[in-house]
Motif scaffolding. Structure first.
Motif, PDB file in Angstrom:
ATOM      1  N   GLY A 123       1.015  -1.314  -0.125  1.00 55.54           N
ATOM      2  CA  GLY A 123       0.136   0.096   0.066  1.00 55.54           C
ATOM      3  C   GLY A 123       0.872   1.503   0.276  1.00 55.54           C
ATOM      4  O   GLY A 123       0.421   2.355  -0.655  1.00 55.54           O
ATOM      5  N   ILE A 124       1.720   1.070   0.523  1.00 57.15           N
ATOM      6  CA  ILE A 124       2.771   2.667   0.904  1.00 57.15           C
ATOM      7  C   ILE A 124       3.211   2.473  -0.217  1.00 57.15           C
ATOM      8  O   ILE A 124       4.103   4.176  -0.582  1.00 57.15           O
ATOM      9  N   TYR A 125       3.052   1.994  -1.191  1.00 60.23           N
ATOM     10  CA  TYR A 125       4.716   2.202  -2.956  1.00 60.23           C
ATOM     11  C   TYR A 125       3.144   2.551  -3.763  1.00 60.23           C
ATOM     12  O   TYR A 125       3.639   3.055  -4.396  1.00 60.23           O
ATOM     13  N   LEU A 126       1.975   2.386  -3.123  1.00 53.97           N
ATOM     14  CA  LEU A 126       0.772   2.434  -4.430  1.00 53.97           C
ATOM     15  C   LEU A 126       0.788   3.772  -3.599  1.00 53.97           C
ATOM     16  O   LEU A 126       0.268   5.126  -4.811  1.00 53.97           O
ATOM     17  N   VAL A 127       0.839   4.551  -2.716  1.00 54.81           N
ATOM     18  CA  VAL A 127       0.367   5.775  -2.598  1.00 54.81           C
ATOM     19  C   VAL A 127       2.157   6.768  -3.351  1.00 54.81           C
ATOM     20  O   VAL A 127       1.299   7.523  -3.413  1.00 54.81           O
ATOM     21  N   LEU A 128       3.100   6.239  -2.905  1.00 54.37           N
ATOM     22  CA  LEU A 128       4.032   6.921  -3.244  1.00 54.37           C
ATOM     23  C   LEU A 128       3.668   7.059  -4.682  1.00 54.37           C
ATOM     24  O   LEU A 128       4.318   8.462  -5.374  1.00 54.37           O
ATOM     25  N   ALA A 129       3.536   5.868  -5.414  1.00 51.00           N
ATOM     26  CA  ALA A 129       3.222   5.808  -6.822  1.00 51.00           C
ATOM     27  C   ALA A 129       2.339   7.118  -7.348  1.00 51.00           C
ATOM     28  O   ALA A 129       2.000   7.744  -8.790  1.00 51.00           O
ATOM     29  N   ALA A 130       1.018   6.552  -6.797  1.00 51.74           N
ATOM     30  CA  ALA A 130       0.414   7.783  -7.077  1.00 51.74           C
ATOM     31  C   ALA A 130       0.692   9.490  -7.159  1.00 51.74           C
ATOM     32  O   ALA A 130       0.528   9.844  -7.174  1.00 51.74           O
ATOM     33  N   ALA A 131       1.223   9.861  -5.542  1.00 52.60           N
ATOM     34  CA  ALA A 131       1.379  10.560  -5.565  1.00 52.60           C
ATOM     35  C   ALA A 131       2.274  11.473  -6.235  1.00 52.60           C
ATOM     36  O   ALA A 131       2.392  12.925  -6.617  1.00 52.60           O
ATOM     37  N   PHE A 132       3.958  10.120  -6.712  1.00 49.80           N
ATOM     38  CA  PHE A 132       4.477  10.816  -7.676  1.00 49.80           C
ATOM     39  C   PHE A 132       3.846  10.811  -9.361  1.00 49.80           C
ATOM     40  O   PHE A 132       4.006  12.279  -9.980  1.00 49.80           O
ATOM     41  N   LEU A 133       2.520  10.357  -9.381  1.00 52.77           N
ATOM     42  CA  LEU A 133       2.195  10.405 -10.901  1.00 52.77           C
ATOM     43  C   LEU A 133       1.209  11.811 -10.983  1.00 52.77           C
ATOM     44  O   LEU A 133       1.288  12.556 -11.954  1.00 52.77           O
ATOM     45  N   VAL A 134       0.884  11.724  -9.779  1.00 49.78           N
ATOM     46  CA  VAL A 134      -0.356  13.674  -9.903  1.00 49.78           C
ATOM     47  C   VAL A 134       0.886  14.280 -10.457  1.00 49.78           C
ATOM     48  O   VAL A 134       0.474  15.347 -11.301  1.00 49.78           O
ATOM     49  N   ALA A 135       1.344  14.763  -9.025  1.00 47.22           N
ATOM     50  CA  ALA A 135       2.996  15.645  -9.233  1.00 47.22           C
ATOM     51  C   ALA A 135       3.666  15.933 -10.778  1.00 47.22           C
ATOM     52  O   ALA A 135       3.602  17.038 -11.203  1.00 47.22           O
ATOM     53  N   MET A 136       3.814  14.748 -10.936  1.00 46.30           N
ATOM     54  CA  MET A 136       4.584  14.558 -12.736  1.00 46.30           C
ATOM     55  C   MET A 136       3.716  15.260 -13.698  1.00 46.30           C
ATOM     56  O   MET A 136       4.214  15.716 -14.339  1.00 46.30           O
ATOM     57  N   VAL A 137       2.683  14.827 -14.005  1.00 49.59           N
ATOM     58  CA  VAL A 137       1.790  15.235 -14.526  1.00 49.59           C
ATOM     59  C   VAL A 137       1.330  17.129 -14.253  1.00 49.59           C
ATOM     60  O   VAL A 137       1.394  16.892 -15.349  1.00 49.59           O
ATOM     61  N   LEU A 138       0.890  17.458 -12.998  1.00 52.38           N
ATOM     62  CA  LEU A 138       0.772  18.387 -12.955  1.00 52.38           C
ATOM     63  C   LEU A 138       2.147  19.243 -13.349  1.00 52.38           C
ATOM     64  O   LEU A 138       1.445  20.623 -13.476  1.00 52.38           O
ATOM     65  N   PHE A 139       3.188  18.806 -12.962  1.00 50.69           N
ATOM     66  CA  PHE A 139       4.227  20.418 -13.359  1.00 50.69           C
ATOM     67  C   PHE A 139       5.077  19.567 -14.662  1.00 50.69           C
ATOM     68  O   PHE A 139       4.929  21.321 -15.273  1.00 50.69           O
ATOM     69  N   ASN A 140       4.592  19.218 -15.530  1.00 44.24           N
ATOM     70  CA  ASN A 140       5.319  18.523 -16.934  1.00 44.24           C
ATOM     71  C   ASN A 140       4.415  18.880 -18.162  1.00 44.24           C
ATOM     72  O   ASN A 140       4.694  18.976 -19.108  1.00 44.24           O
ATOM     73  N   PHE A 141       2.616  18.819 -17.621  1.00 43.69           N
ATOM     74  CA  PHE A 141       1.537  18.591 -18.940  1.00 43.69           C
ATOM     75  C   PHE A 141       0.724  19.511 -18.543  1.00 43.69           C
ATOM     76  O   PHE A 141      -0.152  19.020 -18.991  1.00 43.69           O
TER      77      PHE A 141
END
Length: 276
Positions: A123-141
């Protein structure tokens, strides 16, 4: 170099990285947020308290809302009252910490059992991956990321170019509060309890991670990958010091020295006027 030690290290880095995702936007925009640790502690406590009485889902939403509210408070004072972010967030650090103590009566609260999976594998890895994906999309796209870089690059030019600077600053701090709230929930789930002092010190660790990752405090440049790398480096260092038997006091000295050294290397002095 054991599997158990590396899993522990990654779990520790997860909380720092999630806080760092929100803090990266704030710093790239040319501001600072010293309240992230206290906000994480408050969100974890609110999640535990509300979750035990109204169910884990409501508790989770309440914790995230607490983080967003703190970010909104910071953003409004910065953008509309022109109070420097350093002063605003320093005050919010104290306010959020005080509210946490009052709400909890200075006592730990057991985290809802249903949410404990957010602090363990996978679970903790899934939360990290989701937060990373959201931040990456917001920042780059998205426009949100482009405006963040523009404000940090030169706020006056960004305003003349049509960027809604004040509104963007509020949104940036709200996102930072959201990430801090999520990190506080993960921290409580990992510990199994929400402790009033659980978020203490995370502001320095998160700032260290962002700066060590190569994002200058003068803002304008950076990316989310840098924050991940910085968070892992900081946790590897901390983990190694523990294994070597270095005392907590000396670790604190080393962490402060790392912040100064990282700023010395990454600071863009062309964007800084007279140093006072």
């Amino acid at each position: 170099m054991t599997i158990d030690n590396w899993l522990t290290l990654i779990q520790q880095a997860t909380v720092v990285a999630i806080i760092g995702f929100g803090l990266s936007f704030v710093i790239i925009a040319g501001s600072i947020d010293l309240s992230v640790g206290a906000v994480a502690g408050l969100a974890g406590m609110v999640t535990a308290g509300v979750g035990l009485s109204h169910g884990p889902l409501i508790g989770l939403l309440a914790g995230l809302a607490a983080g967003c509210t703190c970010g909104l408070f910071n953003g409004l004072l910065l953008a509309h009252l022109k109070i420097p972010s350093f002063i605003v967030t320093l005050g919010t650090l104290s306010i959020a910490g005080g509210i946490t103590l009052v709400y909890s009566h200075s006592q730990s609260k057991v985290a809802p059992e249903t949410l404990l999976s957010l602090g363990t594998q996978p679970g903790i890895y899934l939360v990290l991956a989701a937060a990373f994906l959201v931040a990456m999309v917001l920042f780059n796209f998205t426009t949100f990321g482009r405006y963040t870089r523009a404000i940090g690059g030169d706020e006056r030019v960004a305003a003349l170019s049509g960027v809604p600077v004040r509104r963007m600053k509020v949104f940036i701090f709200v996102f930072g509060g959201l990430m801090s709230g999520l990190a506080g929930i993960v921290l409580s789930a990992r510990l199994g309890v929400a402790d009033p002092q659980a978020g203490s010190g995370f502001e320095l660790t998160a700032i260290s991670a962002v700066v060590v990752g190569g994002i200058p405090l003068t803002g304008g440049i950076g990316n989310i990958w840098n924050t991940v790398i910085g968070a892992v480096l900081i946790q590897v260092l901390a983990n190694g010091l523990v294994i070597l038997g270095v005392t907590a006091e000396v670790q604190q000295i080393i962490q402060g020295a790392i912040i100064i050294a990282a700023v010395l290397v990454a600071l863009d002095r062309r964007k800084v006027g007279a140093i006072k």
